[in-house]
Design a protein around this motif. Structure first.
Motif, PDB file in Angstrom:
ATOM      1  N   THR A 116       0.670  -1.207  -0.034  1.00 26.60           N
ATOM      2  CA  THR A 116       0.085  -0.034  -0.033  1.00 26.60           C
ATOM      3  C   THR A 116       0.915   1.262   0.035  1.00 26.60           C
ATOM      4  OG1 THR A 116      -0.054   0.003   2.305  1.00 26.60           O
ATOM      5  CG2 THR A 116      -1.929  -1.136   1.194  1.00 26.60           C
ATOM      6  N   PHE A 117       0.391   2.307  -0.411  1.00 21.54           N
ATOM      7  CA  PHE A 117       1.044   3.530  -0.440  1.00 21.54           C
ATOM      8  C   PHE A 117       0.390   4.398   0.797  1.00 21.54           C
ATOM      9  CE2 PHE A 117       2.813   2.637  -4.294  1.00 21.54           C
ATOM     10  CZ  PHE A 117       2.090   2.741  -5.361  1.00 21.54           C
ATOM     11  N   GLY A 118       1.368   5.202   1.056  1.00 22.90           N
ATOM     12  CA  GLY A 118       0.967   6.263   2.313  1.00 22.90           C
ATOM     13  C   GLY A 118       2.223   6.584   3.138  1.00 22.90           C
ATOM     14  N   GLU A 119       1.828   7.325   4.053  1.00 24.22           N
ATOM     15  CA  GLU A 119       3.171   7.802   4.822  1.00 24.22           C
ATOM     16  C   GLU A 119       4.328   6.848   5.244  1.00 24.22           C
ATOM     17  OE1 GLU A 119       2.706  11.285   7.625  1.00 24.22           O
ATOM     18  OE2 GLU A 119       3.586  10.005   9.024  1.00 24.22           O
ATOM     19  N   HIS A 120       3.880   5.630   5.395  1.00 21.61           N
ATOM     20  CA  HIS A 120       4.806   4.773   5.733  1.00 21.61           C
ATOM     21  C   HIS A 120       5.683   4.165   4.611  1.00 21.61           C
ATOM     22  CE1 HIS A 120       1.609   2.765   3.792  1.00 21.61           C
ATOM     23  NE2 HIS A 120       2.175   1.690   3.514  1.00 21.61           N
ATOM     24  N   SER A 121       5.527   4.781   3.621  1.00 19.94           N
ATOM     25  CA  SER A 121       6.282   4.282   2.212  1.00 19.94           C
ATOM     26  C   SER A 121       6.738   5.625   1.505  1.00 19.94           C
ATOM     27  CB  SER A 121       5.399   3.555   1.378  1.00 19.94           C
ATOM     28  OG  SER A 121       6.222   3.144   0.215  1.00 19.94           O
ATOM     29  N   ALA A 122       7.930   5.969   1.849  1.00 19.58           N
ATOM     30  CA  ALA A 122       8.446   7.259   1.197  1.00 19.58           C
ATOM     31  C   ALA A 122       8.812   7.050  -0.128  1.00 19.58           C
ATOM     32  CB  ALA A 122       9.524   7.784   2.110  1.00 19.58           C
ATOM     33  N   ILE A 125       5.762   4.957  -4.107  1.00 17.58           N
ATOM     34  CA  ILE A 125       4.599   5.943  -4.251  1.00 17.58           C
ATOM     35  C   ILE A 125       3.903   5.794  -5.700  1.00 17.58           C
ATOM     36  CG2 ILE A 125       5.777   7.532  -2.507  1.00 17.58           C
ATOM     37  CD1 ILE A 125       6.228   9.435  -4.983  1.00 17.58           C
ATOM     38  N   PRO A 126       2.835   6.258  -5.708  1.00 15.87           N
ATOM     39  CA  PRO A 126       2.338   6.430  -7.041  1.00 15.87           C
ATOM     40  C   PRO A 126       3.240   6.840  -8.006  1.00 15.87           C
ATOM     41  CG  PRO A 126       0.778   7.055  -5.612  1.00 15.87           C
ATOM     42  CD  PRO A 126       1.804   7.088  -4.904  1.00 15.87           C
ATOM     43  N   SER A 513       1.570   3.500 -12.208  1.00 12.33           N
ATOM     44  CA  SER A 513       0.712   3.421 -11.528  1.00 12.33           C
ATOM     45  C   SER A 513      -0.614   4.598 -12.023  1.00 12.33           C
ATOM     46  CB  SER A 513       1.133   4.329 -10.176  1.00 12.33           C
ATOM     47  OG  SER A 513       2.258   3.538  -9.944  1.00 12.33           O
ATOM     48  N   GLU A 514      -1.589   3.786 -12.271  1.00 14.68           N
ATOM     49  CA  GLU A 514      -2.921   4.487 -12.705  1.00 14.68           C
ATOM     50  C   GLU A 514      -2.965   6.094 -11.978  1.00 14.68           C
ATOM     51  OE1 GLU A 514      -6.014   2.354 -14.553  1.00 14.68           O
ATOM     52  OE2 GLU A 514      -7.362   3.231 -13.146  1.00 14.68           O
ATOM     53  N   GLU A 515      -3.064   6.208 -10.700  1.00  8.66           N
ATOM     54  CA  GLU A 515      -3.176   7.532 -10.180  1.00  8.66           C
ATOM     55  C   GLU A 515      -2.105   8.331 -10.566  1.00  8.66           C
ATOM     56  OE1 GLU A 515      -2.499   4.617  -6.419  1.00  8.66           O
ATOM     57  OE2 GLU A 515      -2.158   4.591  -8.956  1.00  8.66           O
ATOM     58  N   TRP A 516      -1.145   8.189 -11.088  1.00  4.90           N
ATOM     59  CA  TRP A 516       0.079   8.902 -11.333  1.00  4.90           C
ATOM     60  C   TRP A 516      -0.045   9.444 -13.010  1.00  4.90           C
ATOM     61  CZ3 TRP A 516       5.028   9.687 -13.629  1.00  4.90           C
ATOM     62  CH2 TRP A 516       5.592  10.979 -13.097  1.00  4.90           C
ATOM     63  N   PHE A 517      -0.267   8.406 -13.765  1.00  3.68           N
ATOM     64  CA  PHE A 517      -0.159   8.759 -15.231  1.00  3.68           C
ATOM     65  C   PHE A 517      -1.424   8.691 -15.769  1.00  3.68           C
ATOM     66  CE2 PHE A 517       3.641  10.751 -16.981  1.00  3.68           C
ATOM     67  CZ  PHE A 517       4.607  11.022 -15.983  1.00  3.68           C
ATOM     68  N   SER A 518      -2.398   9.489 -15.580  1.00  4.87           N
ATOM     69  CA  SER A 518      -3.443   9.205 -16.495  1.00  4.87           C
ATOM     70  C   SER A 518      -3.094   9.261 -17.854  1.00  4.87           C
ATOM     71  CB  SER A 518      -4.742  10.317 -15.815  1.00  4.87           C
ATOM     72  OG  SER A 518      -4.206  11.605 -16.076  1.00  4.87           O
ATOM     73  N   SER A 519      -2.179  10.300 -18.258  1.00 12.90           N
ATOM     74  CA  SER A 519      -1.966  10.682 -19.645  1.00 12.90           C
ATOM     75  C   SER A 519      -1.044   9.381 -20.092  1.00 12.90           C
ATOM     76  CB  SER A 519      -0.988  11.945 -19.592  1.00 12.90           C
ATOM     77  OG  SER A 519       0.127  11.632 -18.972  1.00 12.90           O
ATOM     78  N   PRO A 521      -0.756   6.508 -22.178  1.00 15.76           N
ATOM     79  CA  PRO A 521      -1.328   5.647 -22.882  1.00 15.76           C
ATOM     80  C   PRO A 521      -1.312   4.200 -22.605  1.00 15.76           C
ATOM     81  CG  PRO A 521      -0.595   7.109 -24.429  1.00 15.76           C
ATOM     82  CD  PRO A 521       0.181   7.302 -23.020  1.00 15.76           C
ATOM     83  N   ARG A 522      -2.391   3.431 -22.264  1.00 15.54           N
ATOM     84  CA  ARG A 522      -2.218   1.808 -22.073  1.00 15.54           C
ATOM     85  C   ARG A 522      -1.691   1.805 -20.327  1.00 15.54           C
ATOM     86  NH1 ARG A 522       0.899  -1.728 -23.779  1.00 15.54           N
ATOM     87  NH2 ARG A 522       2.945  -0.306 -23.938  1.00 15.54           N
ATOM     88  N   CYS A 523      -1.610   2.912 -19.848  1.00 17.91           N
ATOM     89  CA  CYS A 523      -1.192   2.971 -18.296  1.00 17.91           C
ATOM     90  C   CYS A 523       0.050   2.420 -18.326  1.00 17.91           C
ATOM     91  CB  CYS A 523      -2.196   2.129 -17.333  1.00 17.91           C
ATOM     92  SG  CYS A 523      -2.533   3.227 -15.861  1.00 17.91           S
ATOM     93  N   HIS A 524       0.917   2.779 -19.272  1.00 19.44           N
ATOM     94  CA  HIS A 524       2.116   2.255 -19.337  1.00 19.44           C
ATOM     95  C   HIS A 524       3.082   3.589 -19.891  1.00 19.44           C
ATOM     96  CE1 HIS A 524       0.974  -1.890 -19.556  1.00 19.44           C
ATOM     97  NE2 HIS A 524       2.186  -2.228 -19.635  1.00 19.44           N
ATOM     98  N   ASN A 525       4.411   3.426 -19.460  1.00 24.51           N
ATOM     99  CA  ASN A 525       5.429   4.411 -19.993  1.00 24.51           C
ATOM    100  C   ASN A 525       5.979   3.670 -21.284  1.00 24.51           C
ATOM    101  OD1 ASN A 525       7.994   5.196 -20.619  1.00 24.51           O
ATOM    102  ND2 ASN A 525       7.898   6.593 -18.905  1.00 24.51           N
ATOM    103  N   ASN A 526       5.295   4.269 -22.420  1.00 21.60           N
ATOM    104  CA  ASN A 526       5.495   3.689 -23.666  1.00 21.60           C
ATOM    105  C   ASN A 526       6.907   4.280 -24.478  1.00 21.60           C
ATOM    106  OD1 ASN A 526       3.091   2.564 -24.207  1.00 21.60           O
ATOM    107  ND2 ASN A 526       2.397   4.488 -23.531  1.00 21.60           N
TER     108      ASN A 526
END
Ligand code: ADA
Length: 551
Positions: A116-122, A125-126, A513-519, A521-526
């Motif tokens: 999971t993400f959150g303050e425990h994981s610096a 992250i997304p 991560s979907e929450e980071w890169f909605s832009s 395409p395919r939710c991939h770094n292409n």
């Protein structure tokens, strides 16, 4: 497969590979492969949460049991018969724990995993790569006697044009009484031993420094490796433990604006590589690591950057065998100052650097240590953090140069700190100024801002393309446009002559991560030159054509 060579002939050890029971946090039970990512299971493709892996193990005799986890993503709490053994944060570094006085018979290992993400994981992250969940790298169970060889470090150096090495062996006494033992090392036809007495529960280091006149050099073109065998012999003359490392005699240095290997200037023709695959996620099996290595060499690369975290040591073993030079870096990508000041950031970075160097120190292929990709190096508080991390690396290993990939163009205030200056530049993708002009601008600014006279690397450059999207107009995201930009970039860097290396972003497409890169395409770094299934795009052939003309 634990490593690409056997690390023990005496110590009882085995890999706990296979199918483990997995209890998801909602109680549902699965049978999942280890090593593996839980996202490989159709019901867990997007699961971000917690779960528990369970597995039985048989211990053959009364002994101390050592459990080593090469990588758990991203946080693990380990129990042995319900007794707590170890806690660890970070998917990309190994950790271990020892259970004392284990009786023969069946025992249960339980690993509580959290991605999971959150303050425990610096650090996880997304981000523009995906943090998977699971026991993503091998697990090893070992049966130890009352003392064992804990660590072996090998530092080669040239003196009067002959190879010497400093070998440091750490032994630990797990018993309740002081123990005297003999420690023997065997390397490149030379054998040497020393006696040592270790107090109960303590560890001692033995250091040898001596010539290895017969040793052949390790180099990219002639990656000669040697087994460094360490044996522990008790008072009765019995070999009770051993540890085998695989090493290479090579030196890394800097002369003017060039990186040197064994005194020879090298031009790094590299790729950035995420540990990510369309089927296996970040749990890439050795067979596919070998495929990635074959692709790197087919493209004419002589270097790879472990963007943006310490890599699986089996891939580093491959780099050692193939003479592939490595820039390995701690776990960090794109943190602004507020995030760098979050509660767990400093400690989690420090732990990652400690663990990365402790685990990977002996790999001859690693020639550069990197930190903090595209973090807040334009701020005074960020500089303090950069300075602390560079100093930490130098205290742990002064034999390799340091660097950090910056994107704080014309504002970075940390260029005086590393041995090598590196910057990410997406001319033709994120920026439209002609590459040659933009490169001169950057190099002139670096020279006037703390980087004068230092080797310079373009640590990232490239463009996106969707595999299979072809367009006569060379539209953005087409394979044609990516090929055009790679050609322009490579020809511009080749013709400049002030660089000591370039790293293409990136070898293969990777999930993000979907929450980071909605832009994305395919939710991939292409920006891969092959897609996530390693299918080459048109630009791959451009690199095959041009890399051999560089350096
Ligand atoms: C940055 C970053 C890479 C990747 C790249 C991109 O340079 O270091 O991880 O995100 O941008 O594809 O935009």
């Amino acid at each position: 497969m634990i490593r690409l060579f056997d690390q023990h002939r005496v110590r009882q050890h085995k890999e706990l590979e296979g199918f483990w029971t997995f209890l998801k946090d909602d109680g549902k039970e699965y049978s999942l492969p280890v090593p593996g990512c839980w996202e490989q299971h159709p019901e867990l493709v997007n699961f971000r949460g917690k779960g528990t892996y369970i597995r039985h193990v048989h211990v053959s005799r009364s002994c101390h049991v050592r459990l080593e986890f090469k990588g758990v993503s991203h946080t693990a709490d380990v129990y042995f018969d319900d007794a707590f053994v170890a806690h660890h944060y970070n998917a990309f570094t190994p950790f271990s724990g020892i259970v004392r006085d284990v009786q023969p018979g069946d025992h249960v290992i339980r690993v509580e995993v959290d991605n999971t993400f959150g303050e425990h994981s610096a650090l996880h992250i997304p981000n523009d790569y995906y943090t998977y969940g699971g026991i993503i790298r091998p697990v090893v169970v070992e049966e130890l006697e009352r003392a064992y060889v804990k660590d072996v470090r090998f530092l080669p150096f040239l003196k009067d044009n002959r190879w010497f090495a400093k070998v440091t062996v750490c032994v630990e006494n797990l018993g309740t009484a002081s123990q005297s033992m003999t420690v023997l090392i065997r390397l490149a036809g030379t054998e040497i031993q020393s006696s040592v007495t270790v107090a109960a529960g303590a560890a001692e280091e033995i250091v040898w420094e001596q010539p290895y006149s017969q040793a052949e050099s390790w180099s990219p073109k002639h990656p000669r490796l040697y087994l460094l065998e360490t044996e522990m012999i008790d008072e009765r003359g019995m070999v009770i433990d051993d540890l085998i490392e695989r090493v290479g005699f090579r030196e890394v240095g800097i002369s003017g604006n060039r990186l040197l290997v064994n005194g020879e200037p090298v031009f790094l023709k590299g790729f950035n590589r995420h540990e990510d695959h369309g089927v296996y996620g970040s749990a890439i099996p050795p067979q596919l690591m070998a495929q990635d290595m074959d692709l790197l060499q087919e493209a004419g690369a002589n270097a790879v950057r472990t963007s943006h975290y310490p890599n699986d040591e089996r891939f580093l073993d491959l780099c050692d065998e193939r003479g592939m030079l490595v820039w390995e870096e701690n776990h960090a990508r794109g943190f602004g100052l507020p995030h760098m000041k979050s509660p767990n950031f400093d400690q989690q970075c420090a732990d990652c650097i400690d663990e990365m160097i402790a685990a990977h120190y002996n790999h001859p292929s690693i020639v550069i240590w990197g930190i903090l990709n595209e973090c807040a190096s334009e701020t005074a508080e960020g500089r303090t953090i950069y300075q602390r991390q560079y100093e930490q690396i130098k205290q742990l290993d002064n034999s390799r140069p340091t660097t950090s990939a910056t994107c704080r163009h014309f504002s970075d205030i940390c260029l005086d700190l590393p041995d090598i200056v590196s910057f990410n530049l997406y001319a033709g993708w994120y920026e439209n100024m002609p590459t040659r002009e933009r490169l001169c601008q950057e190099l002139d600014w670096i020279a006037s801002s703390g980087g004068a006279g230092k080797p310079v690397i373009v640590s990232e450059f490239g463009a996106g393309a969707i595999y299979g999207f072809r367009d006569r107009g060379h539209a953005k995201w087409s394979e044609e446009r990516q090929a055009d930009i790679l050609r322009d970039n490579l020809e511009s860097f080749r013709d400049d002559g002030r660089l000591t290396g370039v790293f293409i972003w990136q070898l293969a497409d990777c999930r993000v991560s979907e929450e980071w890169f909605s832009s994305r395409p395919r939710c991939h770094n292409n920006k891969g030159l092959v897609d996530e299934f390693r299918r080459p795009k048109e630009a791959f052939d451009v690199v095959k054509e041009l890399f051999p003309t560089m350096g």
